[in-house]
Write a protein that holds these residues in place. Structure first.
Motif, PDB file in Angstrom:
ATOM      1  N   GLY A  67       0.820  -1.207   0.000  1.00 33.77           N
ATOM      2  CA  GLY A  67       0.000   0.000   0.000  1.00 33.77           C
ATOM      3  C   GLY A  67       0.844   1.243   0.000  1.00 33.77           C
ATOM      4  N   ARG A  68       0.235   2.309   0.523  1.00 34.40           N
ATOM      5  CA  ARG A  68       0.953   3.578   0.585  1.00 34.40           C
ATOM      6  C   ARG A  68       0.521   4.331   1.841  1.00 34.40           C
ATOM      7  NH1 ARG A  68      -2.472   4.608  -4.313  1.00 34.40           N
ATOM      8  NH2 ARG A  68      -4.209   5.793  -3.526  1.00 34.40           N
ATOM      9  N   GLY A  69       1.445   5.169   2.299  1.00 29.05           N
ATOM     10  CA  GLY A  69       1.185   5.967   3.487  1.00 29.05           C
ATOM     11  C   GLY A  69       1.671   7.380   3.274  1.00 29.05           C
ATOM     12  N   ARG A  70       1.179   8.280   4.121  1.00 29.57           N
ATOM     13  CA  ARG A  70       1.558   9.684   3.970  1.00 29.57           C
ATOM     14  C   ARG A  70       1.452  10.386   5.304  1.00 29.57           C
ATOM     15  NH1 ARG A  70      -1.511  14.480   0.705  1.00 29.57           N
ATOM     16  NH2 ARG A  70      -3.147  14.012   2.197  1.00 29.57           N
ATOM     17  N   PHE A  71       2.468  11.195   5.603  1.00 24.83           N
ATOM     18  CA  PHE A  71       2.430  12.141   6.712  1.00 24.83           C
ATOM     19  C   PHE A  71       2.213  13.505   6.084  1.00 24.83           C
ATOM     20  CE2 PHE A  71       5.842   9.371   8.915  1.00 24.83           C
ATOM     21  CZ  PHE A  71       4.881   8.551   9.477  1.00 24.83           C
ATOM     22  N   LEU A  72       1.212  14.232   6.535  1.00 29.54           N
ATOM     23  CA  LEU A  72       0.914  15.566   6.025  1.00 29.54           C
ATOM     24  C   LEU A  72       0.979  16.555   7.182  1.00 29.54           C
ATOM     25  CD1 LEU A  72      -0.014  17.292   3.600  1.00 29.54           C
ATOM     26  CD2 LEU A  72      -2.368  16.803   4.306  1.00 29.54           C
ATOM     27  N   LEU A  73       1.728  17.639   6.984  1.00 27.37           N
ATOM     28  CA  LEU A  73       1.859  18.692   7.986  1.00 27.37           C
ATOM     29  C   LEU A  73       1.146  19.939   7.489  1.00 27.37           C
ATOM     30  CD1 LEU A  73       5.690  18.351   8.705  1.00 27.37           C
ATOM     31  CD2 LEU A  73       3.801  17.102   9.768  1.00 27.37           C
ATOM     32  N   GLU A  74       0.268  20.490   8.317  1.00 22.30           N
ATOM     33  CA  GLU A  74      -0.444  21.712   7.961  1.00 22.30           C
ATOM     34  C   GLU A  74      -0.361  22.685   9.133  1.00 22.30           C
ATOM     35  OE1 GLU A  74      -4.077  20.596   5.202  1.00 22.30           O
ATOM     36  OE2 GLU A  74      -4.085  19.372   7.032  1.00 22.30           O
ATOM     37  N   PRO A  75      -0.044  23.943   8.857  1.00 25.15           N
ATOM     38  CA  PRO A  75       0.005  24.917   9.956  1.00 25.15           C
ATOM     39  C   PRO A  75      -1.350  24.986  10.666  1.00 25.15           C
ATOM     40  CG  PRO A  75       0.788  25.897   7.899  1.00 25.15           C
ATOM     41  CD  PRO A  75       0.200  24.560   7.555  1.00 25.15           C
ATOM     42  N   PHE A  76      -1.282  25.114  11.974  1.00 24.94           N
ATOM     43  CA  PHE A  76      -2.480  25.291  12.793  1.00 24.94           C
ATOM     44  C   PHE A  76      -2.185  26.480  13.694  1.00 24.94           C
ATOM     45  CE2 PHE A  76      -5.214  24.448  16.465  1.00 24.94           C
ATOM     46  CZ  PHE A  76      -6.416  24.180  15.836  1.00 24.94           C
ATOM     47  N   GLY A  77      -2.670  27.636  13.286  1.00 24.99           N
ATOM     48  CA  GLY A  77      -2.288  28.857  13.983  1.00 24.99           C
ATOM     49  C   GLY A  77      -0.831  29.177  13.663  1.00 24.99           C
ATOM     50  N   ALA A  78      -0.233  30.024  14.467  1.00 25.95           N
ATOM     51  CA  ALA A  78       1.139  30.465  14.197  1.00 25.95           C
ATOM     52  C   ALA A  78       2.189  29.508  14.745  1.00 25.95           C
ATOM     53  CB  ALA A  78       1.357  31.851  14.800  1.00 25.95           C
ATOM     54  N   ARG A  79       1.842  28.689  15.740  1.00 25.79           N
ATOM     55  CA  ARG A  79       2.875  27.906  16.423  1.00 25.79           C
ATOM     56  C   ARG A  79       2.542  26.433  16.583  1.00 25.79           C
ATOM     57  NH1 ARG A  79       3.946  31.294  21.616  1.00 25.79           N
ATOM     58  NH2 ARG A  79       5.332  29.554  22.003  1.00 25.79           N
ATOM     59  N   HIS A  80       1.581  25.950  15.833  1.00 23.32           N
ATOM     60  CA  HIS A  80       1.198  24.539  15.940  1.00 23.32           C
ATOM     61  C   HIS A  80       1.091  23.918  14.550  1.00 23.32           C
ATOM     62  CE1 HIS A  80       0.055  26.065  19.887  1.00 23.32           C
ATOM     63  NE2 HIS A  80       0.122  24.806  20.309  1.00 23.32           N
ATOM     64  N   THR A  81       1.020  22.584  14.528  1.00 22.36           N
ATOM     65  CA  THR A  81       0.932  21.836  13.272  1.00 22.36           C
ATOM     66  C   THR A  81      -0.108  20.740  13.411  1.00 22.36           C
ATOM     67  OG1 THR A  81       3.269  22.200  12.810  1.00 22.36           O
ATOM     68  CG2 THR A  81       2.212  20.378  11.644  1.00 22.36           C
ATOM     69  N   THR A  82      -0.981  20.641  12.425  1.00 17.95           N
ATOM     70  CA  THR A  82      -1.849  19.470  12.332  1.00 17.95           C
ATOM     71  C   THR A  82      -1.068  18.398  11.582  1.00 17.95           C
ATOM     72  OG1 THR A  82      -3.852  20.813  12.312  1.00 17.95           O
ATOM     73  CG2 THR A  82      -4.033  18.544  11.473  1.00 17.95           C
ATOM     74  N   PHE A  83      -0.875  17.278  12.232  1.00 21.39           N
ATOM     75  CA  PHE A  83      -0.139  16.140  11.666  1.00 21.39           C
ATOM     76  C   PHE A  83      -1.169  15.070  11.327  1.00 21.39           C
ATOM     77  CE2 PHE A  83       2.067  12.204  11.553  1.00 21.39           C
ATOM     78  CZ  PHE A  83       3.417  12.425  11.387  1.00 21.39           C
ATOM     79  N   THR A  84      -1.303  14.755  10.035  1.00 21.35           N
ATOM     80  CA  THR A  84      -2.241  13.726   9.583  1.00 21.35           C
ATOM     81  C   THR A  84      -1.449  12.550   9.041  1.00 21.35           C
ATOM     82  OG1 THR A  84      -3.871  15.412   9.020  1.00 21.35           O
ATOM     83  CG2 THR A  84      -4.184  13.228   8.051  1.00 21.35           C
ATOM     84  N   TRP A  85      -1.819  11.359   9.475  1.00 22.24           N
ATOM     85  CA  TRP A  85      -1.177  10.116   9.050  1.00 22.24           C
ATOM     86  C   TRP A  85      -2.234   9.319   8.309  1.00 22.24           C
ATOM     87  CZ3 TRP A  85       1.936   6.843  13.104  1.00 22.24           C
ATOM     88  CH2 TRP A  85       2.491   5.720  12.503  1.00 22.24           C
ATOM     89  N   ASP A  86      -2.047   9.152   7.011  1.00 25.42           N
ATOM     90  CA  ASP A  86      -2.966   8.417   6.137  1.00 25.42           C
ATOM     91  C   ASP A  86      -2.288   7.153   5.637  1.00 25.42           C
ATOM     92  OD1 ASP A  86      -5.549   9.437   5.579  1.00 25.42           O
ATOM     93  OD2 ASP A  86      -4.642  11.136   4.531  1.00 25.42           O
TER      94      ASP A  86
END
Length: 143
Positions: free
Chosen positions: A89-108
């Protein structure tokens, strides 16, 4: 082969560039992934598209070697891999800014289980989601 989709996410108390600095060191993933025992690179590359490695994994009594290759590498944003071991299969880590000092980390992950594992695939999906949520809590504790 039926594909199982698994997605977990968390907010990390660091901006994307700080999260990326930890994430880009693939060998250190064993520090926060409880199901990863060891990582061995099978290419001279240690980062970037084309990097290949094997990861000895364990979930309960089940142990296997997951073969992976990096397929996307976008600093501060995304790392994707292709699984070519017993579970494909396949996997992905995605980083998205959340406000000025945080990150939303999504693992698919989209995983295809071999025939002999298919009866357990629905349970495996729930167990892996639980393990990966725990891994994200361990990662969050590093910031």
């Amino acid at each position: 082969m039926p594909v199982r989709h698994i997605r977990v996410a968390t907010v990390l108390p660091a901006p994307p560039h700080e999260v990326w600095e930890r994430l880009r060191d693939i060998a250190s993933h064993v520090d926060w992934m409880a199901d990863a025992d060891a990582i061995r690179f099978t290419t001279e590359r240690r980062e970037g598209v084309g990097t290949a490695f094997e990861c000895d994994t364990k979930v309960g009594p089940l142990r296997m070697t997951d073969k992976m290759q990096v397929t996307a590498w976008v600093p501060d944003r995304e790392m994707a891999i292709r699984h070519t071991g017993v579970v494909a299969g396949r996997g992905r880590f995605l980083l998205e800014p959340f406000g000025a000092r945080h990150t939303t980390f999504t693992w698919d992950e989209e995983l295809a289980f071999p025939r002999w594992m298919r009866p357990a695939a629905p349970v495996a999906r729930r167990v892996l989601a639980w393990v990966w949520r725990r891994n994200l809590r361990r990662l969050r504790a590093l910031f």
